[in-house]
Design a protein around this motif. Sequence first.
Motif, mmCIF file in Angstrom:
data_model
loop_
_atom_site.group_PDB
_atom_site.id
_atom_site.type_symbol
_atom_site.label_atom_id
_atom_site.label_comp_id
_atom_site.label_asym_id
_atom_site.label_seq_id
_atom_site.Cartn_x
_atom_site.Cartn_y
_atom_site.Cartn_z
ATOM 1 N N THR A 274 49.790 37.596 41.176
ATOM 2 C CA THR A 274 49.254 38.637 42.154
ATOM 3 C C THR A 274 49.094 39.989 41.071
ATOM 4 O O THR A 274 48.054 41.085 41.477
ATOM 5 C CB THR A 274 50.465 39.272 42.569
ATOM 6 O OG1 THR A 274 51.396 39.689 42.197
ATOM 7 C CG2 THR A 274 51.225 38.415 43.910
ATOM 8 N N LYS A 280 46.353 42.903 41.865
ATOM 9 C CA LYS A 280 45.095 42.878 42.032
ATOM 10 C C LYS A 280 44.601 42.885 43.448
ATOM 11 O O LYS A 280 45.020 43.466 43.850
ATOM 12 C CB LYS A 280 44.583 41.277 42.065
ATOM 13 C CG LYS A 280 45.260 40.432 40.248
ATOM 14 C CD LYS A 280 45.126 38.627 40.821
ATOM 15 C CE LYS A 280 45.182 38.354 39.005
ATOM 16 N NZ LYS A 280 44.290 38.899 38.685
ATOM 17 N N GLY A 282 42.766 41.975 46.899
ATOM 18 C CA GLY A 282 42.350 41.347 47.976
ATOM 19 C C GLY A 282 41.885 40.295 47.636
ATOM 20 O O GLY A 282 41.881 38.716 47.828
ATOM 21 N N MET A 285 42.177 36.136 46.413
ATOM 22 C CA MET A 285 43.685 36.457 46.015
ATOM 23 C C MET A 285 44.228 35.461 45.888
ATOM 24 O O MET A 285 44.854 34.374 44.985
ATOM 25 C CB MET A 285 44.284 37.391 45.754
ATOM 26 C CG MET A 285 45.914 37.643 45.151
ATOM 27 S SD MET A 285 46.917 38.419 45.845
ATOM 28 C CE MET A 285 46.168 40.076 45.141
ATOM 29 N N ASP A 286 43.758 34.193 46.654
ATOM 30 C CA ASP A 286 44.305 33.131 47.003
ATOM 31 C C ASP A 286 44.053 32.379 46.126
ATOM 32 O O ASP A 286 44.881 30.820 46.185
ATOM 33 C CB ASP A 286 43.800 32.367 48.173
ATOM 34 C CG ASP A 286 42.326 32.368 48.035
ATOM 35 O OD1 ASP A 286 41.652 30.617 47.815
ATOM 36 O OD2 ASP A 286 41.737 33.135 48.416
ATOM 37 N N MET A 288 44.578 32.634 43.025
ATOM 38 C CA MET A 288 45.239 33.266 42.059
ATOM 39 C C MET A 288 46.807 31.675 41.725
ATOM 40 O O MET A 288 47.400 31.705 41.154
ATOM 41 C CB MET A 288 45.832 34.262 42.085
ATOM 42 C CG MET A 288 45.184 35.182 41.576
ATOM 43 S SD MET A 288 44.430 35.016 40.143
ATOM 44 C CE MET A 288 43.121 33.928 40.616
ATOM 45 N N ASP A 350 49.335 42.432 34.632
ATOM 46 C CA ASP A 350 47.529 41.792 35.366
ATOM 47 C C ASP A 350 47.675 40.666 34.497
ATOM 48 O O ASP A 350 46.356 39.563 33.793
ATOM 49 C CB ASP A 350 47.132 42.143 36.119
ATOM 50 C CG ASP A 350 46.061 41.114 37.142
ATOM 51 O OD1 ASP A 350 46.852 40.738 36.790
ATOM 52 O OD2 ASP A 350 44.793 41.329 36.765
#
Length: 497
Positions: A274, A280, A282, A285-286, A288, A350
């Motif tokens: 995240t 991060k 949106g 972001m999936d 990731m 991050d």
Amino acid sequence: MNFTLSSKPITDIKADCLVVALPEKGTWPESTTRADELLGGQIKTLQKNGDATGKTASTLLVPLEGQPWSRLLIVGTGADKDRTPTAYRKALIATAGQISDGPSKHAAIALADTPVTGPEASGSETAKLNLIGRILEDQFYRFSGFKSEKLSTRKLAKITVTASGTGKALKDAFNLGLATGRGMNLTKDLGNTPPNVCHPSWLAEQAEKLSKEYDVVKTDVLDEKQMKKLGMNSLLSVSAGSAQPAKLIVMEYRGGKADEKPYVLVGKGITFDTGGISLKPGEAMDEMKYDMGGAAAVFGAMRTVAETKPKMNVVAVIAAAENMPSGTATRPGDIVTSMSGQTIEILNTDAEGRLVLCDALTYVKKFDPEVVVDMATLTGACIIALGSHATGLLSNNDALANDLLAAGERAGDRAWRLPLWDEYQSQLDSNFADMQNIGGRPAGTITAACFLSRFAKDYRWAHLDIAGTAWLSGKAKGSTGRPVPMLVDYLMSNVGK
């Protein structure tokens, strides 16, 4: 899928589909000439009339009657002078695409006698059989475990690949290609698995599962209590905000002599990123969930090693954690002490991959390694610099870097070397600790490697930044299985050395 290597003439092989190569210009392969003779010059006529052009990766499927084959697939391989390993690979991918979901139950592929330009090793029959095996496994891959409706079963059940012989060298090359493809597919499976399933403990279970399947691999998993005792506070700072505990996964393959130093692979295993407190945006972001691509590649390489059993020692270490924001998460400005004793000011949560890798790189010193190669989806800067075609490579040893670059060229899994000069190290200077975990926007990939290099001074080390190559976005979204081909080629080229 049933794969067979055969030295029979193609006229003696009965199959639903025969695949032959057609050059755009230049000399025909012997298998294509034989097929054309049996078909009364039909291939020549198709080329003359423009139906079969011979252009690289072009295909033409022709139904047949009264022949050993029900249909003929003509695959274009371009002009002789332009048939590089890359172009040859495109032709193989086109072949797999045509037969994978077609009506044939048995396909005979006669493409190993196609001339390939470039380095001699790339054009050898063993190299081509290796690539054919790998491409077939890679291209037949499907990921459907989370769909409510199962994908229809393929009709294709058997593939016969023709070769000049079936001696040990040719068989070993073909089987290594198949094993490499299966390693890539394991990498893709792990990468594509959703993050609510694929977390550090699940990854550890997959390592133990691999050990049960291949008893030549020994697995040990360190929990957070054990890592805390070792002083891995940098790694643990990343998992601090997550309900999922971190794991350090160690897999050992000992196929060489007891006193031979192992080749060590280290993988970044951030099962979801995240960004932590440095959250991060949106969008996308999936994707990731692919931040464990380095770990997945280590798994794939180890599976190939376990299946082929080379006479060498290989150790794999995976630093697995989930990076989440919470009341217990690490904050920007926190300072932690790594396993090496060096202190790190965390300015951006991050930039977490280097925080887990640095402790893993310190840990692997216990194995007295021959070399250490780490791989990680580490920096967005690498995507900006190299796109999705080349892996970024940085190293403290020229010979190791050159060997990896050569392996990537042979395998068609290429890398590009970036400098690791001392001039970049100053970007990591901190007023409050030995270093900070980011170096600003300039040379982001290089400064990330500079950070890691401070923990890899005691051995020959290379870093692979696979942020641009580990997965694809858009319509073709999914893990690519890279850099397993490069790793396998590198390891196998060192057997016996």
